[in-house]
Design a protein around this motif. Structure first.
Motif, short mmCIF file in Angstrom:
data_model
loop_
_atom_site.label_atom_id
_atom_site.label_comp_id
_atom_site.label_asym_id
_atom_site.label_seq_id
_atom_site.Cartn_x
_atom_site.Cartn_y
_atom_site.Cartn_z
N ASN A 1 0.72 -1.27 -0.05
CA ASN A 1 0.13 0.02 0.14
C ASN A 1 0.86 1.17 -0.06
O ASN A 1 1.22 1.70 1.06
CB ASN A 1 -0.91 0.16 1.27
N LYS B 1 0.28 4.34 -0.37
CA LYS B 1 -0.73 5.59 0.22
C LYS B 1 -0.40 6.73 -0.77
O LYS B 1 0.03 6.49 -2.23
CB LYS B 1 -0.29 5.79 1.40
N HIS C 1 -9.72 1.10 4.44
CA HIS C 1 -8.64 1.47 4.83
C HIS C 1 -8.96 2.50 6.17
O HIS C 1 -9.70 3.41 6.05
CB HIS C 1 -7.63 2.29 4.22
N GLU D 1 -5.94 -4.73 10.51
CA GLU D 1 -5.01 -3.62 10.74
C GLU D 1 -5.49 -2.82 12.01
O GLU D 1 -6.06 -1.67 11.76
CB GLU D 1 -5.07 -2.73 9.58
N ILE E 1 -0.51 1.02 12.86
CA ILE E 1 -0.33 1.62 11.59
C ILE E 1 0.83 2.78 11.74
O ILE E 1 0.66 3.53 12.31
CB ILE E 1 -1.43 2.19 10.63
N GLY E 2 1.79 2.39 11.14
CA GLY E 2 2.99 3.40 11.15
C GLY E 2 3.33 4.01 12.30
O GLY E 2 4.33 4.91 12.30
N SER F 1 2.84 -1.78 10.52
CA SER F 1 4.23 -1.74 11.27
C SER F 1 4.68 -3.20 10.92
O SER F 1 5.88 -3.42 11.56
CB SER F 1 4.27 -1.33 12.48
N GLY G 1 2.52 -1.03 4.65
CA GLY G 1 2.65 0.37 4.11
C GLY G 1 4.00 0.74 3.95
O GLY G 1 4.62 0.94 2.89
N GLY G 2 4.66 1.46 5.24
CA GLY G 2 5.95 1.99 4.97
C GLY G 2 6.90 1.04 4.15
O GLY G 2 7.65 1.61 3.53
#
Ligand code: PGA
Length: 234
Positions: free
Chosen positions: A6, A8, A86, A158, A163-164, A195, A216-217
């Motif tokens: 993802n 983003k 999301h 999630e 998240i993050g 994460s 994500g990251g």
């Protein structure tokens, strides 16, 4: 295993082109890797080793909906998967579970597999509301789906607080939620997201209930992503 990336709202066009070149050398033995770029870059997709996903779809079909992208349009770009619900969209754009239900139906009607995100806030977790909340998000999102659709949907658990942030839940906590999801949808693939990285994958993969990951990251770091995939598959 499914590993969904993802991106983003990250990367400029030039950066995306370079990023995609790096992704072209990503190797996986048995995993299906899915790239969900920012929507403006969907048409630039040109990878053979990775499938294409979107980050969102309109709850309406093709027509007068300024700024939206309809499932028909995603299908015309060879999109095979699409993230729905999301937490960033639920929180920032007030996307409701009823919206996710419409989006999921639109996607299935165009043979695109939805990746439905569910998860609780830190506060909800502390109040012991995690499982009831996730059950509610899930039941509304899958309302009136056919058995075939229920078998083919992908669910990503999630936790919003992970998240993050670098924080991940314990395997016990993840499995409590994934068991609930699998009770309701015995054949759905269940991903973990929040994460997940090349360091904590050794811990995460000790769970037999996790069928894949939503990243994500880490999706933006191809070298670390390769390490993640190798560890996850091992
Ligand atoms: P993260 O994001 O891996 O950066 O925590 C996951 C997600 O939001 O899908």
């Amino acid at each position: 295993m499914i590993i969904a990336l993802n991106n983003k709202s990250n990367l400029t066009k030039e950066e995306f082109i370079e990023y995609q070149k790096q992704l072209s050398s990503i190797q996986a033995l048995s995993s299906k890797i899915i790239l969900c770029p920012t929507s403006t870059y969907l048409a630039l997709y040109n990878l053979n080793n990775i499938e294409l996903g979107a980050q969102n779809v309109s709850k309406d079909e093709i027509g007068a909906h300024t700024g939206e992208i309809a499932a028909t349009q995603l299908a015309s770009l060879n999109v095979k998967y699409c993230i729905v619900g999301h937490s960033e969209r639920r929180q920032e754009l007030k996307e409701s579970s009823e919206d996710t239900n419409k989006k999921i139906k639109n996607l299935f009607s165009k043979n695109i597999t939805p990746i439905l995100c569910v998860g609780e806030t830190k506060e909800e977790k502390e109040l012991g509301k995690t499982t009831s909340l996730i059950k509610e998000q899930l039941m509304i999102a899958i309302k009136d789906l056919s058995e075939d659709e229920k078998n083919n949907i992908v669910i990503a658990y999630e936790p919003i607080w992970s998240i993050g942030t670098g924080l991940i839940p314990t395997i016990k906590d993840i499995e409590e939620v994934l068991s609930l999801i699998k009770e309701i949808l015995p054949n759905a693939k269940c991903l973990y997201g929040g994460s997940a990285n090349d360091q904590n994958i050794d811990y995460l993969k000790t769970s037999n209930l996790i069928d894949g990951y939503l990243l994500g990251g880490l999706s933006l770091k191809p070298e670390k992503l390769q390490i993640f995939i190798e560890k996850a598959e091992n």
